[in-house]
Motif scaffolding. Structure first.
Motif, PDB file in Angstrom:
ATOM      1  N   THR A 149       3.821   2.008   7.175  1.00 62.81           N
ATOM      2  CA  THR A 149       4.576   1.549   6.017  1.00 62.81           C
ATOM      3  C   THR A 149       4.398   2.493   4.840  1.00 62.81           C
ATOM      4  O   THR A 149       5.360   2.832   4.139  1.00 62.81           O
ATOM      5  N   GLU A 150       3.169   2.934   4.624  1.00 65.85           N
ATOM      6  CA  GLU A 150       2.890   3.854   3.517  1.00 65.85           C
ATOM      7  C   GLU A 150       3.701   5.145   3.663  1.00 65.85           C
ATOM      8  O   GLU A 150       4.306   5.622   2.703  1.00 65.85           O
ATOM      9  N   THR A 151       3.739   5.682   4.878  1.00 64.29           N
ATOM     10  CA  THR A 151       4.484   6.916   5.139  1.00 64.29           C
ATOM     11  C   THR A 151       5.982   6.692   4.980  1.00 64.29           C
ATOM     12  O   THR A 151       6.685   7.496   4.363  1.00 64.29           O
ATOM     13  N   ARG A 157       3.207  10.585 -11.285  1.00 64.08           N
ATOM     14  CA  ARG A 157       4.511  11.211 -11.089  1.00 64.08           C
ATOM     15  C   ARG A 157       4.377  12.204  -9.937  1.00 64.08           C
ATOM     16  O   ARG A 157       3.525  13.074  -9.962  1.00 64.08           O
ATOM     17  N   ARG A 158       5.234  12.042  -8.932  1.00 59.37           N
ATOM     18  CA  ARG A 158       5.287  12.948  -7.779  1.00 59.37           C
ATOM     19  C   ARG A 158       6.656  13.611  -7.803  1.00 59.37           C
ATOM     20  O   ARG A 158       7.596  13.104  -7.214  1.00 59.37           O
ATOM     21  N   GLY A 159       6.752  14.712  -8.515  1.00 56.90           N
ATOM     22  CA  GLY A 159       8.056  15.336  -8.729  1.00 56.90           C
ATOM     23  C   GLY A 159       8.875  14.425  -9.628  1.00 56.90           C
ATOM     24  O   GLY A 159       8.469  14.086 -10.732  1.00 56.90           O
ATOM     25  N   ARG A 188       0.851  -1.196   0.000  1.00 51.08           N
ATOM     26  CA  ARG A 188       0.000   0.000   0.000  1.00 51.08           C
ATOM     27  C   ARG A 188       0.881   1.239   0.000  1.00 51.08           C
ATOM     28  O   ARG A 188       1.987   1.229   0.519  1.00 51.08           O
ATOM     29  N   PHE A 189       0.349   2.309  -0.582  1.00 51.27           N
ATOM     30  CA  PHE A 189       1.094   3.557  -0.729  1.00 51.27           C
ATOM     31  C   PHE A 189       0.081   4.687  -0.694  1.00 51.27           C
ATOM     32  O   PHE A 189      -1.088   4.481  -1.017  1.00 51.27           O
ATOM     33  N   PRO A 190       0.487   5.905  -0.290  1.00 53.45           N
ATOM     34  CA  PRO A 190      -0.477   7.004  -0.291  1.00 53.45           C
ATOM     35  C   PRO A 190      -1.242   7.095  -1.605  1.00 53.45           C
ATOM     36  O   PRO A 190      -0.672   6.799  -2.656  1.00 53.45           O
ATOM     37  N   THR A 212       3.293  -0.701  -6.392  1.00 54.53           N
ATOM     38  CA  THR A 212       2.335  -0.972  -5.331  1.00 54.53           C
ATOM     39  C   THR A 212       1.048  -1.549  -5.902  1.00 54.53           C
ATOM     40  O   THR A 212       0.811  -1.489  -7.105  1.00 54.53           O
ATOM     41  N   ALA A 213       0.236  -2.096  -5.029  1.00 49.52           N
ATOM     42  CA  ALA A 213      -1.038  -2.694  -5.432  1.00 49.52           C
ATOM     43  C   ALA A 213      -2.163  -1.671  -5.332  1.00 49.52           C
ATOM     44  O   ALA A 213      -2.100  -0.734  -4.545  1.00 49.52           O
ATOM     45  N   ASP A 214      -3.180  -1.880  -6.144  1.00 49.59           N
ATOM     46  CA  ASP A 214      -4.405  -1.086  -6.073  1.00 49.59           C
ATOM     47  C   ASP A 214      -5.578  -2.061  -6.034  1.00 49.59           C
ATOM     48  O   ASP A 214      -6.064  -2.501  -7.067  1.00 49.59           O
ATOM     49  N   VAL A 215      -5.984  -2.405  -4.828  1.00 46.87           N
ATOM     50  CA  VAL A 215      -7.049  -3.398  -4.650  1.00 46.87           C
ATOM     51  C   VAL A 215      -8.385  -2.871  -5.158  1.00 46.87           C
ATOM     52  O   VAL A 215      -9.164  -3.597  -5.759  1.00 46.87           O
ATOM     53  N   GLY A 216      -8.652  -1.596  -4.945  1.00 48.27           N
ATOM     54  CA  GLY A 216      -9.934  -1.022  -5.339  1.00 48.27           C
ATOM     55  C   GLY A 216     -10.055  -0.682  -6.811  1.00 48.27           C
ATOM     56  O   GLY A 216     -11.158  -0.509  -7.326  1.00 48.27           O
TER      57      GLY A 216
END
Length: 108
Positions: free
Chosen positions: A35-37, A69-71, A27-29, A57-61
């Motif tokens: 863990t995400e943080t 892209r984050r920067g 999981r990720f933000p 990362t996974a996207d269950v939903g």
């Protein structure tokens, strides 16, 4: 007199251009948690220092963007199943880890 190791020298002179790093996390933000943080903070700092970092990362939903892209940080999300439990798998994510030509894979 001690001499600098190659790792120390790279840290002093600037970014290592060719190192490709995958950070794998379930999981990720925008999800919240320790863990995400942790993965978000470490990945952004490494990316900010010039390393080529991709978060896998996974996207269950299935509602989050597959690519973000984050920067200078890249986040890739892969479908995961089953959606109704806390334990799930993503064959697509596993395939990317194996076939992605990463120099370093960090699994959280």
């Amino acid at each position: 007199m001690a001499t600098d190791s190659p790792t120390t020298e790279h840290a002093k002179t600037g970014p290592v251009d060719s190192l490709r790093i995958a950070m794998v996390t379930s999981r990720f933000p925008p999800y919240l948690g320790g863990t995400e943080t942790h993965v978000s903070e470490v990945a952004q700092r490494m990316s900010g220092r010039g390393l080529d970092v991709t978060v896998l990362t996974a996207d269950v939903g299935g509602r989050l963007p597959q690519f973000e892209r984050r920067g200078t940080l890249i986040v890739r999300r892969f479908p995961a199943r089953p959606r109704s439990t806390d334990l799930y798998a993503s064959p697509e994510l596993a395939r990317e880890v194996v076939q992605g030509s990463y120099d370093l894979v960090h699994v959280q």
